[in-house]
Design a protein around this motif. Structure first.
Motif, PDB file in Angstrom:
ATOM      1  N   TYR A  19       3.719 -35.648  19.952  1.00 55.17           N
ATOM      2  CA  TYR A  19       2.319 -36.230  20.460  1.00 55.17           C
ATOM      3  C   TYR A  19       1.337 -34.982  20.529  1.00 55.17           C
ATOM      4  CZ  TYR A  19       4.328 -32.932  23.980  1.00 55.17           C
ATOM      5  OH  TYR A  19       5.004 -31.821  24.578  1.00 55.17           O
ATOM      6  N   GLU A  20       0.178 -35.629  20.775  1.00 53.65           N
ATOM      7  CA  GLU A  20      -1.025 -34.751  20.771  1.00 53.65           C
ATOM      8  C   GLU A  20      -1.126 -33.812  21.863  1.00 53.65           C
ATOM      9  OE1 GLU A  20      -5.872 -35.171  20.128  1.00 53.65           O
ATOM     10  OE2 GLU A  20      -4.803 -36.825  20.900  1.00 53.65           O
ATOM     11  N   ASP A  21      -0.940 -32.393  21.673  1.00 54.48           N
ATOM     12  CA  ASP A  21      -0.691 -31.496  22.739  1.00 54.48           C
ATOM     13  C   ASP A  21      -1.719 -30.323  22.959  1.00 54.48           C
ATOM     14  OD1 ASP A  21       0.402 -29.809  24.783  1.00 54.48           O
ATOM     15  OD2 ASP A  21       2.323 -29.508  23.735  1.00 54.48           O
TER      16      ASP A  21
ATOM     17  N   ARG B  44      -6.406 -36.411  27.741  1.00 54.55           N
ATOM     18  CA  ARG B  44      -5.294 -36.041  26.598  1.00 54.55           C
ATOM     19  C   ARG B  44      -4.405 -34.821  27.124  1.00 54.55           C
ATOM     20  NH1 ARG B  44      -8.060 -32.576  23.147  1.00 54.55           N
ATOM     21  NH2 ARG B  44      -6.384 -32.486  21.832  1.00 54.55           N
TER      22      ARG B  44
ATOM     23  N   ASP C 282     -10.923 -35.509  26.817  1.00 50.96           N
ATOM     24  CA  ASP C 282     -10.116 -34.393  26.758  1.00 50.96           C
ATOM     25  C   ASP C 282      -9.238 -34.189  27.867  1.00 50.96           C
ATOM     26  OD1 ASP C 282     -11.040 -33.753  24.350  1.00 50.96           O
ATOM     27  OD2 ASP C 282     -12.415 -32.304  25.084  1.00 50.96           O
TER      28      ASP C 282
END
Length: 303
Positions: free
Chosen positions: A32-34, A58, A55
């Motif tokens: 995943y985007e971390d 996220r 952001d």
């Protein structure tokens, strides 16, 4: 080799999605985007909390993903890889409990179980439950005002701290205004309950009991000013750069700073690197932060 005791960790899903994942196996990590990774690789010098709405979402998503992969198996593997000797497990009711964390500690003795007040109970019931938890091996108390949606001004918080304080066992509080959910969620939380002023007002009333204000090494000078004269207050190093850890020791005191990561949100590898960088020329201080300060207030054998 120096011993490492992490005063601030969680296993399983502490959030209101309430996925039961602690004892699952073969859960893969990292797909995943971390945004945490960028902060960690910067030595915790890059700000984690951002104002940009995209952001921030996220970050909230990554917070959730990190707990969903935080099984006992993955946690234990990370401890082994990064040579962490002990980790204090901090449950957050209603989603993770003392009973769950006690079971983890029975399966792996590196884990030290804390408990958490059940604020749905009456004060007498709450006190009785916490006294039983101490008898069964709870080594500390965790209070998370935001996730538990409770102010430190609530009489139930005071009652819980009294139980542990009289037993000379520490209470650790989340301190810091933080939003854990996006606008699409309507869970019972109040980010403002994390305002440090609540702890500053609370601590003097319990000046004989060991109290740990998590995350406050991040604001060491302000924390020291607002808790001046209180020998019973401590903080941890979660999300701190080496420079912030040095400030913590300078302003708060060399006996008051405890190694902590807030795992799985902080990573052992990078947090350990920052402690080693902060105290590279002072092995005595490194040992105190990594292990000795926490060992004393937890009454570990030999301390």
């Amino acid at each position: 080799m120096v011993k490492i005791l992490d005063i601030h960790t969680h296993v399983g899903d502490i959030f209101h999605e309430n996925r039961s994942i602690t004892f699952k196996t073969n859960i893969k990590k990292g797909d995943y985007e971390d945004p945490f990774i960028e902060v960690e690789r910067s030595g915790y010098t890059k700000p984690l909390i951002v104002k940009d709405e995209k952001d921030h979402q996220r970050l909230i998503d990554a917070v959730q993903y990190r707990v969903w992969e935080c099984t006992m198996e993955n946690f234990g593997n990370d401890m082994t890889e990064d040579h962490v000797d002990y980790a204090c497990l901090l449950p957050v009711l209603p989603n993770t409990s003392f009973e769950e964390y006690l079971a983890v500690s029975k399966l792996d003795s590196r884990f030290i179980p804390f408990t958490c007040p059940d604020f749905s109970l009456s004060i007498p019931e709450l006190e009785k439950k916490l006294e039983l938890d101490i008898q069964r091996g709870a080594k500390g108390l965790k209070i998370h005002p935001i996730l538990q949606n409770v102010s430190l001004e609530d009489p139930k918080v005071e009652a819980a701290v009294e139980v542990f304080g009289k037993a000379n066992i520490p209470t650790i509080f989340h301190v810091g205004v933080t939003s854990y959910y996006g606008p699409d969620k309507d869970y019972p939380t109040n980010p403002e309950f994390g305002d440090p002023q609540y702890f500053y007002d609370f601590a003097p009333r319990f000046s004989k009991y060991p109290l740990i204000a998590a995350h406050c090494c991040l604001l060491a000078e302000d924390f020291a000013k607002n808790t001046k004269g209180l020998d019973n207050v401590y903080t941890d190093t979660t999300m701190c750069s080496a420079e912030l850890m040095q400030q913590g020791v300078k302003y708060i005191g060399e006996d008051k700073v405890l190694f902590g990561t807030d795992y799985p949100f902080g990573t052992f590898k990078y947090s350990i690197e920052e402690v080693k960088r902060a105290f590279a020329d002072d092995e005595r201080m490194m040992n105190k932060v990594f292990f000795e300060n926490a060992a004393k207030i937890l009454h570990l054998e030999g301390y």
